[in-house]
Design a protein around this motif. Structure first.
Motif, PDB file in Angstrom:
ATOM      1  N   THR A 134       1.003  -1.164   0.098  1.00 11.14           N
ATOM      2  CA  THR A 134      -0.088  -0.092   0.133  1.00 11.14           C
ATOM      3  C   THR A 134       0.830   1.292  -0.041  1.00 11.14           C
ATOM      4  N   VAL A 135       0.157   2.301  -0.280  1.00  7.34           N
ATOM      5  CA  VAL A 135       0.959   3.685  -0.114  1.00  7.34           C
ATOM      6  C   VAL A 135       1.644   3.936   1.251  1.00  7.34           C
ATOM      7  N   LEU A 136       0.860   3.438   2.179  1.00  7.39           N
ATOM      8  CA  LEU A 136       1.504   3.791   3.539  1.00  7.39           C
ATOM      9  C   LEU A 136       2.616   2.904   3.869  1.00  7.39           C
ATOM     10  N   ASP A 137       2.601   1.644   3.498  1.00 15.12           N
ATOM     11  CA  ASP A 137       3.582   0.551   3.719  1.00 15.12           C
ATOM     12  C   ASP A 137       4.845   0.944   2.674  1.00 15.12           C
ATOM     13  N   ASN A 138       4.565   1.547   1.525  1.00 11.95           N
ATOM     14  CA  ASN A 138       5.788   2.210   0.570  1.00 11.95           C
ATOM     15  C   ASN A 138       6.711   3.200   1.419  1.00 11.95           C
ATOM     16  N   CYS A 139       5.730   3.950   2.174  1.00 13.04           N
ATOM     17  CA  CYS A 139       6.511   5.059   3.086  1.00 13.04           C
ATOM     18  C   CYS A 139       6.980   4.731   4.207  1.00 13.04           C
ATOM     19  N   MET A 140       6.689   3.464   4.664  1.00 13.81           N
ATOM     20  CA  MET A 140       7.247   2.967   6.010  1.00 13.81           C
ATOM     21  C   MET A 140       8.584   2.038   5.914  1.00 13.81           C
TER      22      MET A 140
ATOM     23  N   SER B  21       5.654   9.354  10.885  1.00 10.39           N
ATOM     24  CA  SER B  21       6.566   9.929   9.767  1.00 10.39           C
ATOM     25  C   SER B  21       5.907   9.905   8.605  1.00 10.39           C
ATOM     26  N   ALA B  22       5.534   8.717   7.997  1.00  8.63           N
ATOM     27  CA  ALA B  22       4.645   8.433   6.702  1.00  8.63           C
ATOM     28  C   ALA B  22       3.478   9.189   6.586  1.00  8.63           C
ATOM     29  N   MET B  23       2.876   9.349   7.519  1.00  8.09           N
ATOM     30  CA  MET B  23       1.570   9.960   7.593  1.00  8.09           C
ATOM     31  C   MET B  23       1.962  11.739   7.540  1.00  8.09           C
ATOM     32  N   GLN B  24       2.834  12.094   8.036  1.00  9.62           N
ATOM     33  CA  GLN B  24       3.152  13.260   8.078  1.00  9.62           C
ATOM     34  C   GLN B  24       3.636  13.968   6.605  1.00  9.62           C
ATOM     35  N   TYR B  25       4.248  13.197   5.984  1.00  8.94           N
ATOM     36  CA  TYR B  25       4.844  13.510   4.563  1.00  8.94           C
ATOM     37  C   TYR B  25       3.828  12.940   3.635  1.00  8.94           C
ATOM     38  N   LEU B  26       2.942  12.197   3.622  1.00  8.54           N
ATOM     39  CA  LEU B  26       1.856  11.859   2.806  1.00  8.54           C
ATOM     40  C   LEU B  26       0.923  13.057   2.930  1.00  8.54           C
ATOM     41  N   GLU B  27       0.534  13.419   4.098  1.00  7.34           N
ATOM     42  CA  GLU B  27      -0.322  14.765   4.180  1.00  7.34           C
ATOM     43  C   GLU B  27       0.322  15.919   3.362  1.00  7.34           C
ATOM     44  N   GLN B  28       1.780  16.109   3.730  1.00  4.32           N
ATOM     45  CA  GLN B  28       2.443  17.388   3.026  1.00  4.32           C
ATOM     46  C   GLN B  28       2.202  17.343   1.488  1.00  4.32           C
ATOM     47  N   VAL B  29       2.215  16.263   0.772  1.00  2.62           N
ATOM     48  CA  VAL B  29       2.042  15.954  -0.540  1.00  2.62           C
ATOM     49  C   VAL B  29       0.646  15.757  -0.915  1.00  2.62           C
ATOM     50  N   GLY B  30      -0.282  15.877  -0.084  1.00  3.52           N
ATOM     51  CA  GLY B  30      -1.715  15.747  -0.527  1.00  3.52           C
ATOM     52  C   GLY B  30      -2.157  14.264  -0.866  1.00  3.52           C
ATOM     53  N   MET B  31      -1.277  13.275  -0.250  1.00  2.00           N
ATOM     54  CA  MET B  31      -1.910  11.785  -0.642  1.00  2.00           C
ATOM     55  C   MET B  31      -2.062  11.177   0.573  1.00  2.00           C
ATOM     56  N   ALA B  32      -2.543  11.736   1.860  1.00  2.00           N
ATOM     57  CA  ALA B  32      -2.981  10.959   2.989  1.00  2.00           C
ATOM     58  C   ALA B  32      -4.339  10.238   2.744  1.00  2.00           C
ATOM     59  N   PRO B  33      -5.292  10.604   1.982  1.00  2.00           N
ATOM     60  CA  PRO B  33      -6.537   9.794   1.584  1.00  2.00           C
ATOM     61  C   PRO B  33      -6.286   8.710   1.058  1.00  2.00           C
ATOM     62  N   TYR B  34      -4.891   8.294   0.438  1.00  2.00           N
ATOM     63  CA  TYR B  34      -4.880   7.145  -0.319  1.00  2.00           C
ATOM     64  C   TYR B  34      -3.972   6.172   0.281  1.00  2.00           C
ATOM     65  N   ILE B  35      -3.758   6.216   1.670  1.00  2.00           N
ATOM     66  CA  ILE B  35      -2.896   5.416   2.125  1.00  2.00           C
ATOM     67  C   ILE B  35      -3.139   3.749   1.999  1.00  2.00           C
ATOM     68  N   HIS B  36      -4.304   3.456   1.752  1.00  2.00           N
ATOM     69  CA  HIS B  36      -4.545   2.065   1.596  1.00  2.00           C
ATOM     70  C   HIS B  36      -4.442   1.461   0.174  1.00  2.00           C
TER      71      HIS B  36
ATOM     72  N   ALA C 241       6.968  11.438  -0.801  1.00  2.00           N
ATOM     73  CA  ALA C 241       6.885  11.255   0.397  1.00  2.00           C
ATOM     74  C   ALA C 241       7.586  10.248   0.938  1.00  2.00           C
ATOM     75  N   ARG C 242       7.774   9.039   0.076  1.00  2.66           N
ATOM     76  CA  ARG C 242       8.510   8.021   0.672  1.00  2.66           C
ATOM     77  C   ARG C 242      10.275   8.524   0.906  1.00  2.66           C
ATOM     78  N   ALA C 243      10.582   9.405   0.067  1.00  2.00           N
ATOM     79  CA  ALA C 243      11.909   9.766  -0.198  1.00  2.00           C
ATOM     80  C   ALA C 243      11.934  10.761   1.389  1.00  2.00           C
ATOM     81  N   LEU C 244      11.081  11.631   1.506  1.00  2.00           N
ATOM     82  CA  LEU C 244      11.095  12.564   2.516  1.00  2.00           C
ATOM     83  C   LEU C 244      10.950  12.040   3.872  1.00  2.00           C
ATOM     84  N   ALA C 245      10.322  10.680   4.029  1.00  2.00           N
ATOM     85  CA  ALA C 245      10.155  10.254   5.267  1.00  2.00           C
ATOM     86  C   ALA C 245      11.367   9.391   5.629  1.00  2.00           C
ATOM     87  N   MET C 246      12.424   9.545   5.039  1.00  2.00           N
ATOM     88  CA  MET C 246      13.745   8.994   5.239  1.00  2.00           C
ATOM     89  C   MET C 246      14.506  10.332   5.815  1.00  2.00           C
ATOM     90  N   GLU C 247      13.946  11.248   6.003  1.00  4.47           N
ATOM     91  CA  GLU C 247      14.654  12.745   6.364  1.00  4.47           C
ATOM     92  C   GLU C 247      15.974  12.790   5.878  1.00  4.47           C
TER      93      GLU C 247
END
Length: 246
Positions: free
Chosen positions: A97-103, A120-135, A152-158
């Motif tokens: 899923t989108v969320l797992d990709n970012c985790m 952290s994943a949720m924070q960055y997915l929200e930042q790029v407007g993709m939080a509604p698509y996490i599943h 968002a996935r790249a950003l989640a690695m800080e």
């Protein structure tokens, strides 16, 4: 003067007899947004792949905070967590899923626990407007949505630096804007970025440094205004005239 984050010195790369990069030199400082422009086949993506250690340079060196990362014994995963990459073709895991990709990278590389990786994943997915698509899975997303998840996935690695390899060239024209908008916001927030792009307006308006490459060498580099309005080299003029006629 701030110390450079990345320095590329006398970098060359050959594939057999084919020399793709020759004697490349440039510096990236904290907060720089550097756009690398040039015709297809000029070596731009190979340069980025060398910086991300996806290709091994034939000669020369790349230093990250003064440490040569092309030497032996460098932990490439730890380095890539600091110097992230967003690919033209998204490179999302299609079975996640989108969320797992970012985790997944946070858990495997940064050794974060699931809760903090998810936060952290949720924070960055929200930042790029993709939080509604996490599943959602990647196949259920448009190209623009996939690329925003990849960012968002790249950003989640800080990371300290984000490399973008033609992040909009696989997208339909109406989706380009949504990805560029995310990238503009990142630049405005002070993210250090190195962007290989055909989007000349982005290079001109968002970057503080532009590098023009042709045939594996840097022909000209400088501030966007100087490069776009008063290029010194004939090849730069010829290349830009094709883009700026409209």
């Amino acid at each position: 003067m701030s110390e450079p984050v990345l320095q590329v010195r006398h970098l060359s790369k050959s594939f057999g007899a084919n020399v793709v990069l020759r004697d490349i030199d440039f510096t990236v400082k904290p907060g720089d947004v550097t756009s690398i422009i040039g015709a297809s086949g000029s070596g731009k993506s190979t340069l980025l792949r060398c910086i991300n250690l996806l290709e091994t340079p034939t000669s020369g060196e790349i230093t990250f905070h003064g440490q040569n990362i092309t030497g032996k014994g460098v932990n490439s995963n730890a380095y890539r967590a600091k110097v992230g990459m967003v690919f033209q073709s998204f490179n999302l895991f299609s079975n996640m899923t989108v969320l797992d990709n970012c985790m997944v990278g946070q858990i495997k590389v940064l050794k974060k626990d699931k809760e903090s990786a998810r936060a952290s994943a949720m924070q960055y997915l929200e930042q790029v407007g993709m939080a509604p698509y996490i599943h959602a899975r990647p196949r259920q997303l448009s190209g623009g949505q996939k690329q925003r998840v990849a960012i968002a996935r790249a950003l989640a690695m800080e990371p300290e630096v984000l490399l973008f390899d033609e992040p909009t060239s696989a997208l339909d024209p109406e989706m380009v804007g949504e990805v560029l908008s995310v990238m503009r916001d990142l630049a405005a927030g002070g993210m250090t970025m190195l962007v290989v792009t055909h989007e000349m307006a982005f290079a001109r308006d968002v970057s503080n440094h532009v590098v023009f490459m042709a045939d594996g060498v840097i022909c000209e580099e400088g501030q966007p205004r100087q490069l776009f309005e008063a290029p010194r080299e004939e090849r730069t003029k010829a290349f830009l005239s094709r883009f700026l006629q409209h």
